[in-house]
Write a protein that holds these residues in place. Structure first.
Motif, mmCIF file in Angstrom:
data_model
loop_
_atom_site.group_PDB
_atom_site.id
_atom_site.type_symbol
_atom_site.label_atom_id
_atom_site.label_comp_id
_atom_site.label_asym_id
_atom_site.label_seq_id
_atom_site.Cartn_x
_atom_site.Cartn_y
_atom_site.Cartn_z
ATOM 1 N N LEU A 9 -12.323 -22.999 -15.527
ATOM 2 C CA LEU A 9 -11.741 -21.720 -15.129
ATOM 3 C C LEU A 9 -10.994 -21.119 -16.318
ATOM 4 O O LEU A 9 -10.132 -21.775 -16.908
ATOM 5 N N VAL A 10 -11.329 -19.889 -16.665
ATOM 6 C CA VAL A 10 -10.628 -19.168 -17.728
ATOM 7 C C VAL A 10 -9.683 -18.167 -17.080
ATOM 8 O O VAL A 10 -10.130 -17.202 -16.447
ATOM 9 N N LEU A 36 -18.775 -21.969 -14.285
ATOM 10 C CA LEU A 36 -17.759 -21.121 -14.894
ATOM 11 C C LEU A 36 -17.145 -20.166 -13.883
ATOM 12 O O LEU A 36 -17.829 -19.656 -12.982
ATOM 13 N N ALA A 37 -15.855 -19.910 -14.056
ATOM 14 C CA ALA A 37 -15.148 -18.892 -13.286
ATOM 15 C C ALA A 37 -14.069 -18.298 -14.174
ATOM 16 O O ALA A 37 -13.644 -18.915 -15.157
ATOM 17 N N ASP A 70 -5.714 -19.438 -3.905
ATOM 18 C CA ASP A 70 -6.320 -20.097 -2.730
ATOM 19 C C ASP A 70 -7.802 -19.768 -2.622
ATOM 20 O O ASP A 70 -8.609 -20.615 -2.211
ATOM 21 N N ALA A 71 -8.176 -18.567 -2.998
ATOM 22 C CA ALA A 71 -9.585 -18.181 -2.959
ATOM 23 C C ALA A 71 -10.396 -18.992 -3.964
ATOM 24 O O ALA A 71 -11.560 -19.340 -3.711
ATOM 25 N N ILE A 72 -9.795 -19.302 -5.107
ATOM 26 C CA ILE A 72 -10.485 -20.137 -6.097
ATOM 27 C C ILE A 72 -10.715 -21.530 -5.533
ATOM 28 O O ILE A 72 -11.803 -22.106 -5.652
ATOM 29 N N THR A 73 -9.680 -22.092 -4.890
ATOM 30 C CA THR A 73 -9.810 -23.415 -4.286
ATOM 31 C C THR A 73 -10.938 -23.434 -3.263
ATOM 32 O O THR A 73 -11.763 -24.359 -3.240
ATOM 33 N N PHE A 76 -14.510 -22.144 -5.398
ATOM 34 C CA PHE A 76 -14.863 -22.787 -6.668
ATOM 35 C C PHE A 76 -14.466 -24.259 -6.680
ATOM 36 O O PHE A 76 -15.113 -25.081 -7.321
ATOM 37 N N GLY A 77 -13.381 -24.575 -5.995
ATOM 38 C CA GLY A 77 -12.894 -25.944 -5.971
ATOM 39 C C GLY A 77 -11.885 -26.201 -7.076
ATOM 40 O O GLY A 77 -11.506 -25.300 -7.824
#
Length: 303
Positions: A9-10, A36-37, A70-73, A76-77
């Protein structure tokens, strides 16, 4: 079953270094097999960036409040590596609004989010600055005391201290001024080499500081340092607690930087007028050397 793909994650992926880093990660994807995110603060991420580094997931995140993590979790995890390129980095803006500078540059919401994962094994690579030093000598070492002379440097020192106290797996990179080509999606922030070119090209005299020094680092070299750290973490999985100065090999003044651009672009060197950085405090000082954003006085004489 195949090996789990690593997730990178960048944070601040639409900024200057962030975009170049995403390009580098996308180019190395076949070797590293990473998902990638990136995070962005603007309402809509730049489509040209997404197209260039696809597949990639963009997430809108407010780094001050933490809204969006929270949306990344969920989608994307937990990342294996997070690279924090986000910052309020224009010294003049930081001086004008120190509260915003500290709130943005101290990554409390990011560290709190990473700490919420039970294993806390994500490697955090955090971008700091050579402006944490006071500029009273040259060739700084990592163990030298920090004594910033501006708000930007102070906010970065606070960020470093916060990370080292609160998170167990990190690398902090104190970068000097970064130069290189424009990004896929052009950034609004003025870039050093492009700015020098733009003020010399009309053929008028421009003043530059002869007594302020930096160790400019090429953006692709900066990306390679980060890629090396990511590969080391992914391959070895050993906890890191590193603090590194990252600058170019040459210690140069603003005048020397301008002379290099003039030589390459074929401009008359007589257009470059050498002045002292001490003049920046005088109200009558109106040269481009002190007014343009990349040329705020930082008094850092390199590493």
């Amino acid at each position: 079953m195949g090996e789990e793909r690593k997730r990178v994650l960048v944070v601040g992926g639409t900024g200057y270094l962030g975009q170049h880093l995403l390009e580098g990660l996308a180019g190395a994807n076949g070797e590293s097999r990473c998902d990638l995110a990136f995070t962005h603060h603007r309402p809509i991420p730049p489509q040209e960036l997404i197209d260039a580094v696809s597949p990639v997931l963009p997430f809108r995140v407010d780094l001050i409040t933490g809204d969006g993590f929270d949306a990344i979790t969920a989608k994307f995890g937990q990342p294996h590596t997070v690279v924090n390129c986000a910052a309020l980095s224009v010294p003049r803006v930081c001086e004008t609004d120190p509260v915003a500078a500290m709130a943005t540059n101290l990554p409390s919401s990011l560290v709190n989010w990473l700490s919420s994962f039970s294993n806390q094994k994500t490697l955090l690579i955090h971008l700091s600055t050579d402006q944490v030093y006071d500029g009273t000598k040259s060739f700084y070492k990592e163990e030298d005391a920090t004594n910033p002379v501006n708000m930007y440097g102070s906010s970065k020192v606070a960020a470093e201290q916060f990370i080292m106290a609160k998170y167990p797996n990190y690398t902090i990179l104190r970068s000097s001024i970064i130069y290189g080509p424009q990004t896929i999606s052009p950034v609004a922030k003025s870039l050093p080499i492009q700015w020098i070119d733009s003020v010399l090209s009309p053929g008028q005299e421009v003043e530059f500081f002869h007594d302020e020094f930096r160790c400019p680092v090429y953006v692709k070299d900066m990306v390679n340092v980060i890629l090396t750290l990511i590969k080391k973490w992914i391959s070895e999985g050993k906890q890191m607690q590193l603090l590194l100065n990252v600058g170019g090999r040459d210690r140069v003044s603003r005048v020397q930087m301008a002379e290099t651009v003039a030589t390459i672009r074929g401009y008359d060197h007589l257009l470059i007028k050498s002045v002292s950085a001490s003049l920046v405090s005088k109200p009558q000082m109106t040269s481009a050397a002190c007014l343009e954003l990349p040329y705020e006085r930082c008094t850092v004489p390199g590493y």
